[in-house]
Scaffold this motif. Structure first.
Motif, mmCIF file in Angstrom:
data_model
loop_
_atom_site.group_PDB
_atom_site.id
_atom_site.type_symbol
_atom_site.label_atom_id
_atom_site.label_comp_id
_atom_site.label_asym_id
_atom_site.label_seq_id
_atom_site.Cartn_x
_atom_site.Cartn_y
_atom_site.Cartn_z
ATOM 1 N N UNK A 27 -14.301 -65.070 5.495
ATOM 2 C CA UNK A 27 -14.519 -65.727 3.841
ATOM 3 C C UNK A 27 -15.607 -64.642 3.266
ATOM 4 N N UNK A 28 -14.851 -64.602 1.693
ATOM 5 C CA UNK A 28 -15.876 -63.694 1.075
ATOM 6 C C UNK A 28 -16.289 -65.001 0.540
ATOM 7 N N UNK A 29 -17.960 -64.444 -0.042
ATOM 8 C CA UNK A 29 -18.442 -65.427 -1.285
ATOM 9 C C UNK A 29 -18.910 -64.555 -2.140
ATOM 10 N N UNK A 30 -18.514 -64.965 -2.977
ATOM 11 C CA UNK A 30 -18.857 -64.435 -4.894
ATOM 12 C C UNK A 30 -19.943 -65.656 -5.259
ATOM 13 N N UNK A 31 -21.175 -65.143 -5.580
ATOM 14 C CA UNK A 31 -22.567 -65.282 -5.478
ATOM 15 C C UNK A 31 -22.262 -65.127 -7.574
ATOM 16 N N UNK A 32 -22.161 -66.342 -8.396
ATOM 17 C CA UNK A 32 -22.451 -66.108 -9.589
ATOM 18 C C UNK A 32 -24.079 -67.385 -9.730
ATOM 19 N N UNK A 33 -25.021 -65.963 -10.083
ATOM 20 C CA UNK A 33 -25.561 -66.265 -10.936
ATOM 21 C C UNK A 33 -25.960 -67.339 -12.459
ATOM 22 N N UNK A 34 -27.018 -67.763 -12.578
ATOM 23 C CA UNK A 34 -27.282 -69.411 -13.382
ATOM 24 C C UNK A 34 -27.277 -68.826 -13.998
ATOM 25 N N UNK A 35 -27.602 -68.815 -15.310
ATOM 26 C CA UNK A 35 -28.769 -68.945 -15.734
ATOM 27 C C UNK A 35 -28.612 -69.988 -17.877
ATOM 28 N N UNK A 36 -30.190 -70.557 -17.223
ATOM 29 C CA UNK A 36 -30.449 -71.683 -17.550
ATOM 30 C C UNK A 36 -30.278 -71.330 -19.052
ATOM 31 N N UNK A 37 -29.779 -72.499 -19.752
ATOM 32 C CA UNK A 37 -29.434 -72.418 -21.485
ATOM 33 C C UNK A 37 -30.420 -72.919 -21.555
ATOM 34 N N UNK A 38 -31.652 -73.271 -21.031
ATOM 35 C CA UNK A 38 -33.248 -74.410 -22.619
ATOM 36 C C UNK A 38 -33.814 -73.836 -21.053
ATOM 37 N N UNK A 39 -35.290 -73.435 -21.877
ATOM 38 C CA UNK A 39 -36.521 -73.540 -20.563
ATOM 39 C C UNK A 39 -37.941 -74.630 -21.904
ATOM 40 N N UNK A 40 -38.555 -74.769 -20.724
ATOM 41 C CA UNK A 40 -38.919 -75.410 -20.875
ATOM 42 C C UNK A 40 -40.703 -74.805 -21.689
ATOM 43 N N UNK A 41 -41.890 -74.651 -22.247
ATOM 44 C CA UNK A 41 -42.363 -73.805 -22.682
ATOM 45 C C UNK A 41 -43.405 -73.160 -21.370
ATOM 46 N N UNK A 42 -43.573 -74.146 -20.155
ATOM 47 C CA UNK A 42 -44.286 -72.876 -18.761
ATOM 48 C C UNK A 42 -43.501 -72.174 -18.377
ATOM 49 N N UNK A 50 -35.328 -53.215 -15.813
ATOM 50 C CA UNK A 50 -34.745 -52.729 -16.963
ATOM 51 C C UNK A 50 -33.545 -52.992 -17.415
ATOM 52 N N UNK A 51 -32.768 -53.012 -17.166
ATOM 53 C CA UNK A 51 -31.377 -53.328 -17.717
ATOM 54 C C UNK A 51 -31.466 -54.279 -17.823
ATOM 55 N N UNK A 52 -32.072 -55.620 -17.273
ATOM 56 C CA UNK A 52 -31.714 -57.019 -17.328
ATOM 57 C C UNK A 52 -32.867 -57.283 -18.898
ATOM 58 N N UNK A 53 -34.057 -56.261 -18.887
ATOM 59 C CA UNK A 53 -34.744 -56.735 -20.062
ATOM 60 C C UNK A 53 -33.999 -57.082 -21.409
ATOM 61 N N UNK A 54 -32.795 -56.273 -21.841
ATOM 62 C CA UNK A 54 -32.156 -56.654 -23.107
ATOM 63 C C UNK A 54 -31.841 -57.271 -22.506
ATOM 64 N N UNK A 55 -31.487 -57.978 -22.213
ATOM 65 C CA UNK A 55 -31.102 -59.730 -21.817
ATOM 66 C C UNK A 55 -31.732 -60.577 -21.802
ATOM 67 N N UNK A 56 -33.192 -60.262 -21.796
ATOM 68 C CA UNK A 56 -34.334 -61.688 -21.586
ATOM 69 C C UNK A 56 -34.294 -61.985 -22.739
ATOM 70 N N UNK A 57 -34.611 -60.805 -23.486
ATOM 71 C CA UNK A 57 -34.808 -60.791 -25.364
ATOM 72 C C UNK A 57 -33.768 -60.938 -26.221
ATOM 73 N N UNK A 58 -32.430 -60.747 -26.184
ATOM 74 C CA UNK A 58 -31.727 -61.493 -26.055
ATOM 75 C C UNK A 58 -31.839 -63.230 -26.226
ATOM 76 N N UNK A 59 -31.782 -63.514 -24.920
ATOM 77 C CA UNK A 59 -32.312 -65.153 -25.014
ATOM 78 C C UNK A 59 -33.668 -65.457 -25.469
ATOM 79 N N UNK A 60 -34.775 -64.652 -25.253
ATOM 80 C CA UNK A 60 -36.656 -65.130 -25.883
ATOM 81 C C UNK A 60 -36.500 -64.370 -26.730
ATOM 82 N N UNK A 61 -36.370 -63.425 -26.739
ATOM 83 C CA UNK A 61 -37.109 -62.571 -28.021
ATOM 84 C C UNK A 61 -37.899 -61.898 -27.332
ATOM 85 N N UNK A 62 -38.649 -61.036 -28.014
ATOM 86 C CA UNK A 62 -39.295 -59.884 -27.937
ATOM 87 C C UNK A 62 -40.906 -60.439 -26.601
ATOM 88 N N UNK A 63 -41.519 -60.109 -25.967
ATOM 89 C CA UNK A 63 -42.937 -60.613 -25.137
ATOM 90 C C UNK A 63 -43.996 -60.060 -26.363
#
Length: 240
Positions: free
Chosen positions: A161-176, A201-214
């Motif tokens: 059985x081959x299991x394909x992991x699908x990472x779920x990125x949350x659409x909403x976050x609280x402040x914390x 580092x490659x995920x950094x651009x994705x982070x910024x697209x979701x949450x903006x620059x730190x």
């Protein structure tokens, strides 16, 4: 002078549920066919029930030959055979590939980074599977021996059985949650150019697209702009 003629072979197809094809089953087949009376020339329709054993591991397109279950032959001659073509229905969860099955399992971003365990549905029930640290999108993990039985293999020999992991990125976050992610992003930058640093580092651009620059990045960018402005003023004074 020819001897008694053997009965004709008959053909039919049956639809099987996915699990019945995996584990095998027994079916009562309703067989209908026409025969011609050699004495009178009349054609009559015959109907009878035939018991059929479906072996575990059978797949769509395969044929079963039931010897002697076809049409009757002339007196003193054997009956023909019944050829049964198998059509297996698709399953909503398992995707079959020969003797292997593929499934998709969702995991959280935290599980993908830190690792952990997840419950996976298999053909024989749920099983706990270990999720390694640092899983990337579309990571595939193998559960050996959790697939479909080999049709002509050794007893208890099965596919995987081959299991394909699908990472779920949350659409909403609280402040914390957002605050913690921004801190994580800042700490990632401090890692330098290690292996972990390059991966995140490659995920950094994705982070910024979701949450903006730190804030740290904003300050760094602002400092660069101020330095650039100061250099322009110095050049202008020299030219004067």
């Amino acid at each position: 002078q020819r001897g008694p003629r053997r009965g004709a072979d008959l053909q039919m197809h049956i639809n099987l549920k996915f699990k019945d094809a995996v584990f095998g089953t027994k079916e009562d087949l309703d067989v209908r066919y026409q025969v011609r009376d050699t004495a009178t020339g009349r054609v009559e329709v015959k109907e009878r029930s035939v018991k059929c054993t479906i072996p575990a591991g059978i797949d769509s397109g395969m044929n079963l030959r039931l010897s002697g279950q076809g049409a009757e032959g002339d007196p003193g001659a054997p009956s023909g055979d019944l050829l049964v073509t198998i059509i297996v229905e698709d399953d909503a969860y398992f995707i079959r590939d020969g003797v292997d099955v593929h499934v998709e399992v969702p995991i959280s971003v935290t599980q993908a980074i830190l690792g952990g365990t997840v419950d996976v549905k298999t053909l024989t029930g749920e099983a706990e599977m270990k999720v390694p640290k640092g899983c990337q999108p579309d990571t595939k993990l193998m559960m050996r021996g959790k697939g479909i039985p080999y049709l002509r293999g050794r007893k208890d020999q099965k596919g995987n059985q081959i299991v394909h992991l699908k990472i779920q990125v949350p659409k909403k976050l609280n402040a914390r949650q957002e605050e913690l992610l921004r801190e994580f992003d800042v700490e990632t930058e401090k890692c330098g150019h290690g292996i972990f640093g390059r991966l995140t580092e490659s995920a950094g651009s994705a982070f910024e697209s979701f949450f903006g620059k730190s804030d740290a990045k904003k300050k760094k960018k602002g400092k660069k702009e101020n330095d650039s402005s100061s250099d322009d003023k110095k050049e202008e004074k020299v030219n004067q």
